[in-house]
Design a protein around this motif. Structure first.
Motif, PDB file in Angstrom:
ATOM      1  N   GLY A 116      22.740  -3.525   5.278  1.00  0.00           N
ATOM      2  CA  GLY A 116      22.524  -4.551   6.787  1.00  0.00           C
ATOM      3  C   GLY A 116      21.697  -3.597   7.930  1.00  0.00           C
ATOM      4  O   GLY A 116      20.579  -3.189   7.567  1.00  0.00           O
ATOM      5  N   GLU A 117      21.371  -3.728   9.120  1.00  0.00           N
ATOM      6  CA  GLU A 117      20.569  -3.858  10.092  1.00  0.00           C
ATOM      7  C   GLU A 117      21.474  -2.086  11.525  1.00  0.00           C
ATOM      8  O   GLU A 117      20.793  -2.619  11.632  1.00  0.00           O
ATOM      9  N   ALA A 118      22.458  -2.188  11.255  1.00  0.00           N
ATOM     10  CA  ALA A 118      23.234  -1.834  12.203  1.00  0.00           C
ATOM     11  C   ALA A 118      22.552   0.252  11.717  1.00  0.00           C
ATOM     12  O   ALA A 118      23.078   1.329  10.936  1.00  0.00           O
ATOM     13  N   PRO A 119      21.695   0.660  12.748  1.00  0.00           N
ATOM     14  CA  PRO A 119      21.214   1.677  12.652  1.00  0.00           C
ATOM     15  C   PRO A 119      21.879   3.131  12.486  1.00  0.00           C
ATOM     16  O   PRO A 119      23.360   2.962  12.619  1.00  0.00           O
ATOM     17  N   VAL A 120      21.326   3.731  11.407  1.00  0.00           N
ATOM     18  CA  VAL A 120      22.642   4.989  11.825  1.00  0.00           C
ATOM     19  C   VAL A 120      21.532   6.101  12.401  1.00  0.00           C
ATOM     20  O   VAL A 120      20.530   5.989  12.847  1.00  0.00           O
ATOM     21  N   LEU A 121      22.986   6.610  13.216  1.00  0.00           N
ATOM     22  CA  LEU A 121      22.494   7.426  14.163  1.00  0.00           C
ATOM     23  C   LEU A 121      22.146   9.155  14.466  1.00  0.00           C
ATOM     24  O   LEU A 121      23.394   9.555  12.994  1.00  0.00           O
ATOM     25  N   VAL A 122      20.798   9.666  14.189  1.00  0.00           N
ATOM     26  CA  VAL A 122      20.805  10.917  13.428  1.00  0.00           C
ATOM     27  C   VAL A 122      20.299  12.233  14.702  1.00  0.00           C
ATOM     28  O   VAL A 122      18.924  12.206  14.799  1.00  0.00           O
ATOM     29  N   ALA A 123      21.027  12.735  15.833  1.00  0.00           N
ATOM     30  CA  ALA A 123      20.392  13.599  16.208  1.00  0.00           C
ATOM     31  C   ALA A 123      19.947  12.721  17.923  1.00  0.00           C
ATOM     32  O   ALA A 123      19.124  12.825  18.492  1.00  0.00           O
TER      33      ALA A 123
END
Length: 288
Positions: free
Chosen positions: A129-136
């Protein structure tokens, strides 16, 4: 001054593309160690991996995992065919002639790819998938984690292959001394073929994992090959660990350079290559 989230974003982007440069650099290193040849068609193996995977998935309608596996197999066969049909007959030619030969092979592969698949860039679906992962606060594409993870896995597999198997020891023997390896029963020609097949497989994997990020196209291998060679030169052309480190360094430098100005992205690789070559030339001159 960039924020923390922006810095993380730039770093993640750099590590993602740098991982692919590292894979390309590993391909350069494997062939150079075994044969002494700098294969400037290495970038085209990356291109073929991406284009084969797109064709098998989007046109042949194969399941995504099967398309990826077959793309690696087909690219590996191309690498083996190149060694058997072009490199082996010219094995005793001067080093410069062999370099020119690999450049010619690169041009031919690029031309065949444009004829077969056209000149438009084509999309390859992301693995998860293309849903981004939020990191800080930074949005990182899931494909970036796949790229880094697969690169690390390839490094581990390659290390185990070279250090723990008879096949790997035969490859290392040829890299140290082809004639001596032949005297103890290792077939240098077979190892040369194997090195081209292995480097083609590595390139194909690199092309497959980065295609969802950058798209696949017939000319994608040009800059990837140049930057992979730069990474290999930075890390030392005979060092696998150095090739990976060089790829990651180049990717991160490019990402931060592009953040300052997009035109710097490709110039950084060329500038770094010139610096490395001049530095090594100066060191060789001093030693002489």
């Amino acid at each position: 001054m960039p924020s923390l989230s922006q810095l993380i974003q730039y770093f993640a982007s750099g590590v993602t593309i740098g991982s692919v440069y590292a894979i390309v650099a590993l391909g350069f290193t494997i062939i150079f160690n075994v044969t002494g040849i700098i294969n400037f068609a290495q970038g085209e193996f990356v291109m073929l991996g991406g284009m084969f995977s797109w064709y098998l998935f989007a046109q042949a309608r194969l399941p995504l995992p099967l398309a990826f596996v077959l793309a690696v197999v087909l690219t590996t066969l191309v690498g083996v065919a190149i060694e058997l049909a072009a490199i082996r007959p010219a094995r005793n030619a001067p080093a410069l002639s062999l370099v020119i030969l690999t450049v010619g092979i690169s041009i031919v592969l690029r031309g065949l790819a444009s004829f077969a698949w056209g000149k438009d860039a084509v999309p390859v679906p992301a693995f998860s998938g293309e849903a981004p992962v939020l990191v800080a606060g930074a949005a990182i594409a899931p494909q970036s984690f796949w790229v880094l993870g697969i690169t690390l896995a390839l490094m581990l597999v390659l290390q185990v292959l070279l250090a723990r198997t008879m096949l790997g020891k035969a490859l290392k023997a040829c890299s140290m001394n082809r004639r001596a390896a032949g005297l103890i029963g290792v077939d240098p020609q077979a190892m040369s073929t194997l090195s081209f097949g292995l480097s083609a497989a590595l390139g194909a994997v690199g092309g497959i994992i980065i295609a969802p990020v950058t798209l696949a196209s017939y000319d994608a291998g040009v800059m990837l090959g140049l930057k992979g060679f730069t990474a290999a030169a930075v890390g030392g052309l005979g060092s696998q660990l150095g090739a990976v480190a060089g790829g990651l360094i180049l990717g991160v430098l490019e990402s931060f350079g592009a953040a300052v100005r997009s035109e710097y992205k490709d110039a950084i690789a060329l500038a770094l290559l010139f610096v490395v070559l001049f530095a090594r030339r100066g060191r060789v001159t001093n030693e002489a």
